[in-house]
Design an enzyme around this catalytic site. Structure first.
Site, PDB file in Angstrom:
ATOM      1  CG  HIS A  65      -2.238   0.684   0.977  1.00 43.32           C
ATOM      2  ND1 HIS A  65      -2.325   2.036   0.736  1.00 43.32           N
ATOM      3  CD2 HIS A  65      -3.506   0.215   0.940  1.00 43.32           C
ATOM      4  CE1 HIS A  65      -3.601   2.367   0.579  1.00 43.32           C
ATOM      5  NE2 HIS A  65      -4.333   1.272   0.699  1.00 43.32           N
TER       6      HIS A  65
ATOM      7  CD  GLU B 195      -4.553  -0.157  -2.548  1.00 43.05           C
ATOM      8  OE1 GLU B 195      -5.159  -1.031  -1.869  1.00 43.05           O
ATOM      9  OE2 GLU B 195      -4.998   1.008  -2.699  1.00 43.05           O
TER      10      GLU B 195
END
Length: 317
Positions: A164, A282
């Site tokens: 992330h 992501e």
């Protein structure tokens, strides 16, 4: 060259240097603390690992065993219903208290250009099984940072791991002026809880990034969207001075433009984190795949570990 810096009795920082490139990783959360060329660090974060522990937005951590959302915080597998924590409205987001990113990892191995971190994660948060997770960060002299994940469990469990990190190629300002290209002919339309409803063609929509477009040129740059790759799985982000190319073996990528980014304490170099300060890429399976058998996904078990690789290549323009 790989260097281990002991920070305290809980955490270490591992620094990998290859030529003009450098990457550093914290053992807390397996966090990608920095990725830089010369003096340009493109990863948002903090000057020490402690602020990451309470920081919103999961900055730079390894999220697992299940990144993104699961509808109604539950799923049925092999005839049994599993109930998870509701930490995003009525849904489960980023595995709740089970999340790999909120744990201290161990250094399993180091090489001249790599480090492997490992985590033993006991059953928690409603997800079945005890997990063993590994991530190997490796860096090349031409600026390719590879993230290789391996996850196994002693019970069958859906798996969707990602990193992330928030990237800002300019090192400051917002990312609305970044230009982005994604080889994604489709995206996932979502409901009000950001749960996928259906795949939709990007043609004639603000979600068409098959040719380079400024992030802020449409929707005021506000994206929290899963884009579906075609045959090629590639994203290219262009800043003023640098280009970041991402490749993966996973079927989709969640583009999150840091809409809600904030920080209670200053980030690196005293700079506060703010909305649109960075964007996350992501790589993942589709959100909510345990409830959607038509969506691609994967499961770990004692007999079936899961492995995946994503590569970020940084180049000066």
């Amino acid at each position: 060259m790989t260097e281990i810096i002991r920070l305290d009795d809980k955490a270490s920082e591992v620094v990998i240097t290859r030529g003009e490139y450098r990457a550093s990783v914290y053992t807390y959360g397996a966090i990608l603390h920095s990725f830089s060329h010369k003096d340009r660090d493109i990863v948002l974060g903090y000057d020490s690992y402690e602020p990451y522990i309470t920081a919103p937005g999961h900055p730079a951590e390894v999220v697992g065993p299940y990144a993104n959302r699961i509808a109604d915080a539950s799923f049925t597998m092999d005839g049994k219903r599993y109930v998870l924590e509701k930490n995003d409205g009525k849904n489960n987001l980023h595995s709740g208290s089970k999340n790999f990113g909120s744990k201290f990892w161990k250094i399993a191995a180091t090489g001249e250009d790599s480090v492997t971190l490992s985590l033993e994660s006991p059953e928690a948060g409603g997800f079945p099984g005890n997990h063993h997770a590994e991530i190997t960060y490796s860096l090349t002299e031409d600026g390719a940072l590879s993230l290789h994940y391996r996850v196994e469990s002693d019970a069958r469990c859906p798996v969707n791991v990602t990193n992330h990190a928030y990237f800002n190629l300019n090192g400051s300002g917002d990312i609305k002026g970044h230009r982005i290209m994604m080889t994604c002919p489709e995206y996932l339309a979502v409901d009000s809880g950001l749960i996928p409803v259906e795949k939709v063609s990007v043609e004639n929509t603000p979600y068409d990034f098959r040719t380079p477009e400024l992030v802020g040129s449409r929707l005021d740059g506000a994206y929290d969207t899963c884009f579906v790759f075609g045959e090629e799985k590639r994203v290219v982000v262009e800043g003023d001075d640098y280009i970041l190319e991402m490749t993966t073996d996973l079927p989709s990528v969640q583009l999150y433009t840091g809409i809600s980014l904030s920080s209670a304490v200053p980030g690196k170099g005293g700079k506060m984190l703010f909305p649109y300060a960075g964007l996350a890429l992501e790589t993942e399976f589709f959100p909510d795949f345990p409830n959607r058998p038509e969506f691609p996904g994967a499961y770990t078990s004692a007999e079936q570990p899961f492995e995946t690789t994503t590569v970020y290549k940084l180049t000066a323009r």
